[in-house]
Design a protein around this motif. Sequence first.
Motif, PDB file in Angstrom:
ATOM      1  N   UNK A 356       0.791  -1.222   0.000  1.00 29.36           N
ATOM      2  CA  UNK A 356       0.000   0.000   0.000  1.00 29.36           C
ATOM      3  C   UNK A 356       0.822   1.271   0.000  1.00 29.36           C
ATOM      4  N   UNK A 357       2.146   1.153   0.107  1.00 29.41           N
ATOM      5  CA  UNK A 357       2.984   2.341   0.073  1.00 29.41           C
ATOM      6  C   UNK A 357       3.230   2.812  -1.355  1.00 29.41           C
ATOM      7  N   UNK A 358       3.484   4.102  -1.495  1.00 30.18           N
ATOM      8  CA  UNK A 358       3.860   4.655  -2.801  1.00 30.18           C
ATOM      9  C   UNK A 358       5.125   5.467  -2.598  1.00 30.18           C
ATOM     10  N   UNK A 359       5.677   5.975  -3.683  1.00 26.82           N
ATOM     11  CA  UNK A 359       6.895   6.771  -3.533  1.00 26.82           C
ATOM     12  C   UNK A 359       6.603   8.025  -2.706  1.00 26.82           C
ATOM     13  N   UNK A 360       5.466   8.641  -2.996  1.00 27.29           N
ATOM     14  CA  UNK A 360       5.109   9.874  -2.292  1.00 27.29           C
ATOM     15  C   UNK A 360       4.697   9.588  -0.845  1.00 27.29           C
ATOM     16  N   UNK A 361       3.959   8.489  -0.668  1.00 27.27           N
ATOM     17  CA  UNK A 361       3.492   8.113   0.676  1.00 27.27           C
ATOM     18  C   UNK A 361       3.908   6.680   0.975  1.00 27.27           C
ATOM     19  N   UNK A 362       5.167   6.516   1.414  1.00 24.38           N
ATOM     20  CA  UNK A 362       5.648   5.158   1.692  1.00 24.38           C
ATOM     21  C   UNK A 362       4.984   4.582   2.942  1.00 24.38           C
ATOM     22  N   UNK A 363       5.133   3.258   3.110  1.00 23.18           N
ATOM     23  CA  UNK A 363       4.652   2.607   4.320  1.00 23.18           C
ATOM     24  C   UNK A 363       5.218   3.339   5.543  1.00 23.18           C
ATOM     25  N   UNK A 364       4.389   3.618   6.512  1.00 23.37           N
ATOM     26  CA  UNK A 364       4.818   4.367   7.687  1.00 23.37           C
ATOM     27  C   UNK A 364       4.305   5.810   7.670  1.00 23.37           C
ATOM     28  N   UNK A 365       3.756   6.245   6.532  1.00 20.06           N
ATOM     29  CA  UNK A 365       3.175   7.582   6.462  1.00 20.06           C
ATOM     30  C   UNK A 365       1.836   7.570   7.203  1.00 20.06           C
ATOM     31  N   UNK A 366       1.703   8.433   8.197  1.00 22.21           N
ATOM     32  CA  UNK A 366       0.482   8.441   9.001  1.00 22.21           C
ATOM     33  C   UNK A 366       0.054   9.882   9.286  1.00 22.21           C
ATOM     34  N   UNK A 367      -1.227  10.146   9.060  1.00 20.91           N
ATOM     35  CA  UNK A 367      -1.797  11.444   9.391  1.00 20.91           C
ATOM     36  C   UNK A 367      -2.499  11.397  10.744  1.00 20.91           C
ATOM     37  N   UNK A 368      -2.353  12.468  11.530  1.00 22.88           N
ATOM     38  CA  UNK A 368      -2.944  12.539  12.872  1.00 22.88           C
ATOM     39  C   UNK A 368      -3.678  13.868  13.015  1.00 22.88           C
ATOM     40  N   UNK A 369      -4.758  13.875  13.773  1.00 23.84           N
ATOM     41  CA  UNK A 369      -5.350  15.164  14.150  1.00 23.84           C
ATOM     42  C   UNK A 369      -5.931  15.079  15.551  1.00 23.84           C
ATOM     43  N   UNK A 370      -5.888  16.213  16.220  1.00 24.49           N
ATOM     44  CA  UNK A 370      -6.496  16.366  17.534  1.00 24.49           C
ATOM     45  C   UNK A 370      -7.471  17.535  17.437  1.00 24.49           C
ATOM     46  N   UNK A 371      -8.767  17.238  17.545  1.00 25.34           N
ATOM     47  CA  UNK A 371      -9.774  18.296  17.511  1.00 25.34           C
ATOM     48  C   UNK A 371     -10.099  18.718  18.935  1.00 25.34           C
ATOM     49  N   UNK A 372     -10.054  20.032  19.196  1.00 25.43           N
ATOM     50  CA  UNK A 372     -10.339  20.565  20.531  1.00 25.43           C
ATOM     51  C   UNK A 372     -11.421  21.644  20.386  1.00 25.43           C
ATOM     52  N   UNK A 373     -11.953  22.141  21.497  1.00 23.31           N
ATOM     53  CA  UNK A 373     -12.980  23.182  21.388  1.00 23.31           C
ATOM     54  C   UNK A 373     -12.473  24.420  20.642  1.00 23.31           C
ATOM     55  N   UNK A 374     -11.162  24.722  20.746  1.00 28.20           N
ATOM     56  CA  UNK A 374     -10.630  25.934  20.127  1.00 28.20           C
ATOM     57  C   UNK A 374     -10.216  25.733  18.679  1.00 28.20           C
ATOM     58  N   UNK A 375      -9.424  24.702  18.457  1.00 27.83           N
ATOM     59  CA  UNK A 375      -8.894  24.506  17.117  1.00 27.83           C
ATOM     60  C   UNK A 375      -8.497  23.053  16.925  1.00 27.83           C
ATOM     61  N   UNK A 376      -8.142  22.704  15.691  1.00 29.24           N
ATOM     62  CA  UNK A 376      -7.706  21.351  15.384  1.00 29.24           C
ATOM     63  C   UNK A 376      -6.221  21.382  15.030  1.00 29.24           C
ATOM     64  N   UNK A 377      -5.466  20.469  15.661  1.00 31.70           N
ATOM     65  CA  UNK A 377      -4.039  20.318  15.373  1.00 31.70           C
ATOM     66  C   UNK A 377      -3.861  19.095  14.489  1.00 31.70           C
TER      67      UNK A 377
END
Lengths: 425, 425
Positions: A356-377
Motif C-alpha cells: 500500500x505504500x507509494x513513492x510519495x506516501x511510503x509505508x509508515x506515512x500516518x496522518x494525525x489530528x487532535x480536535x479541541x474546542x478551540x482549534x484542530x491540530x
Amino acid sequence: MTRIVMISTGDEVLQGDIVDTNAAWLSQQLNENGLQMSWRLTVADELSDLSRAFSEASQYADWIIVNGGLGPTSDDLSAEAAANALGEPLKEFTSWIDVLLERYQSRGRVMPESNRKQALLPVSAVLIDNPVGSACGFVIELNGARLLFTPGVPSEFKLMVKEQILPRILDAVEVTPPAMYRWLTFGLSESRLNDFLGKIELLEGMTLGYRSAMPSIEVKLKVVQGIEQQTVEHVISQIVDALGDNLFCHHNKGFAAEIQSLMLSREASLALAESCTGGMLASELVALAGSSAYFQRGYVTYSNEAKQQDINVPAQILEQYGAVSEQVAIAMAEGARAKAGTDYALSITGIAGPDGGTEEKPVGTVGFALATPDRTYSQLLRLPNRGRGLVRSVAAAMAMDMLRRYLIGKPVFGEYEFIKRVSSA
Amino acid sequence: MTRIVMISTGDEVLQGDIVDTNAAWLSQQLNENGLQMSWRLTVADELSDLSRAFSEASQYADWIIVNGGLGPTSDDLSAEAAANALGEPLKEFTSWIDVLLERYQSRGRVMPESNRKQALLPVSAVLIDNPVGSACGFVIELNGARLLFTPGVPSEFKLMVKEQILPRILDAVEVTPPAMYRWLTFGLSESRLNDFLGKIELLEGMTLGYRSAMPSIEVKLKVVQGIEQQTVEHVISQIVDALGDNLFCHHNKGFAAEIQSLMLSREASLALAESCTGGMLASELVALAGSSAYFQRGYVTYSNEAKQQDINVPAQILEQYGAVSEQVAIAMAEGARAKAGTDYALSITGIAGPDGGTEEKPVGTVGFALATPDRTYSQLLRLPNRGRGLVRSVAAAMAMDMLRRYLIGKPVFGEYEFIKRVSSA
C-alpha cells in the motif's frame, strides 16, 4: 555479596513452549529488595540432570530457588532429585497429606491418590506452606547452601516467594531495599537516552537503567538507602530536565494510564476515529478500568465509505488528498468530535504496510489530528517502517502524545527520533 | 544423544529487564530439527562467573551456544572469559577489522575505535561471519566441547544460527528433522485436552504437546521421519475428531488469520460493534495485512449514547434490558450491519470488571450477536472472571468463534469449558 541462584525445571520452559515469566518476576523482586540473582539455570525433567544441577549450584550459591517439578505426575522429579543430591531417602510427610485431606474434605471432595506423591520429600526437608495449591514447598541444606523448592504455577510461586521466601532471605542477609524511581519516555532511542542521561553525575549507590517496551522506553533510577533525599531529588530533577518533552509520565503504568489520569482530572471526554490502527488505541484506553468516565466512543473507519458515512469526511477531500493525508485526518477528528459531542477527538489514518505504500506516501506515512474546542491540530508523519505491528503501535502512542502535550500545555508537535514530520498545521 | 547447552549472558536478561526471546526461539529451532536443548544457563556480566560457566558446561555438553557479550563496551566480556577458560591470550583478528573497515568505508563513514575490541578473540578461535552486525561470531574447543559464540541482537543471532550454526550441528550429528503438525483450539482446558487426546495411541516417535496462548491452546504433534504417512494421517484424523467443534484451525497463525481466510474465500464483508472489548477485536483483525478486503468498519460504542446514535440501538431496549443483554447485542449487530451495509456483523457487550458487576449480571457476563443476511444469532454468556484483560480477550475470541462456526456450517453456539450459557436465540 549473597549469591542467589535460580534453577527452573521443566521441558516446557526449556523448550521455549512457555516463556519463563517466573524467572523475570523473581529477578525484579530481588532487585527491588536490593538483592541480585547471580545466575539462572533451566533444566529438563531429567533426574540425573536435576540432581547434578542442585549439587553444582550448591558449591557456588548461598540461596538456590528451585522452581517447578513439584506436581503429582511422573515427570515431576524435583523432590527425588533433591533426595539423590543429598544421598537421602524420601519419606512421606504425613502432616502435608493431612492438610490436603482437610482441604478436600472442606469442599466435600475426595483427594485423588496421585496427590500423595506431593508429600514425598527428602528426609531432612523442612516444609513451606502453600496456601493456594497442592504442592508444598520445602527447604533443604546442601553443601552449606539453602535450596528452596517452589511450585511452577505462577500464582502459587509468587505468593510463596512474597510471603515466605523473600522474608527468609532478607532476614538472613539484612539488606535494605533501594528506592526505585521510574519514568516512561516516548520518541527517544536508547542510545540517545544514554547520551542525554550519561552526563548526569550519579553518586555511588545510584544506578540508572533502561527497559525497552516499544513504543516506550522505561527509565529507572535505583537508589540505595542512606543517600540524602535532597541529593536524590537533585539527580531526579536533572533526569526530568534531560528527558524534556519526551518524558511521557512519572510512573511505568503505561501511556493509557497517564491519559486517563489527565482526562479524569479535567473531567473531559474523548472520541476516536481510527483507520490503520483499527481500534488499537481504543482498546488500549478501554483496557483500564474506569475509562468509561472519559472515553465515549470510537469509530474504526477502515474503508472510505465508513469515513464518509460515519464521521462525515467529505468525499471530495478523500478524492483530492487521499485517505492518508492531513486533510482527511482533520476531517476525521472534527467529524468524530461533532458526532460524539465530546471535548476532544483524536484521529489516525496511515499506511501500516507491508503493501500500500507509494513513492510519495511510503509505508509508515500516518496522518494525525487532535480536535479541541478551540482549534484542530494536525500532522503528517513518516514513522519508521519496522513492520505493520510497530507502525500501528507507534501511531497509537503518537496520538496519545499529542493529547498529553495539549492537556499539559506543551507544544502539540514534539520532536521524535527516527520520525520525520512531513507537514503540520 | 547430542548434548546441547545454551549460555545466555547479560545483566538485562538475568535481571528480567528483557525477556530472553532468543532462548525460546533457539529451543524451538533445535526442536523442529530433531535436536533438544539439555539445559540453559543465564549468567551476569561477570568475568569469573562467565569463564566458570564455560568450563563447567564444557565438561558436560557437546555443543554450547553462547549468546551475547560480544559488543564494543566494557561490560561485553564473552571473548575475554573464553580466553581465560582456555588459558589463552586474546589476539586481534585483523581479518575482521578489515571487514568492518570496508563496510564503514562503503557507507562513507569512519569506523569508531571502540569496534576494534570486537576483533579481540582467543588465539585459537575460528571466526563466524556476521553479515548484518559488527560483532563476529567465533568457535572455540574446550574439553572436547565446541563453544559457539553469537551476538545478542536477535536479528543477528537468528541469522547466524540459521545460516551457520544449525547447519554445523546438523552436519555433525546427522538427525533428520521431524514433521510438525499444529492446531489451535478454543474452549477446552489443557487438562480436558489431555483427557481427550490422551486416549489416542501414539507410535514411538510421535509426541503430542500443548502450548497455552490464552484464549487459545495450541496442540502440536511432532513425528520423527520414517513413519508411514498413512499411519500419521490416521493419528491426525483421531486428533481432529477428538478436538471436534473446539478445533478452531489447522495452523497456529491465530484466530484472526482463520477468520480472514474464511471471509476472503467467501468474498464476504464484516462490520463490528464493540462495547466492553472496546476495539480489541477490530484491532486483532486489522493486525493482518489484507484485512481491508473484508473488514469494513467497527463501532466502539462504549457509552449508551454511542449505541443509540451510531448504530441505532433503541433507547427503550437499553432501558428495558440494560446495556449488557442479548437484546442489546442483537440491536448492536443488526444496527452495525445496516449502517455498514456488510454481509455480516458481530457485536459484543459485557461487563469486563473489576467493577460494574451485579448479582444478576456478575463480572464476566457478556452478550454476543452475529447478524447475517438470513437471521441473527445471539447468546448471553458468563465468562470466567479472571481479570479484565482475559474477559475481554475471551469475548473477542468467542465472537470470532461464532462467525467461524456459521461460515463452516456448524452450530453457531459451541460448548465451552468454564463458560456458562445464560440464554441464546
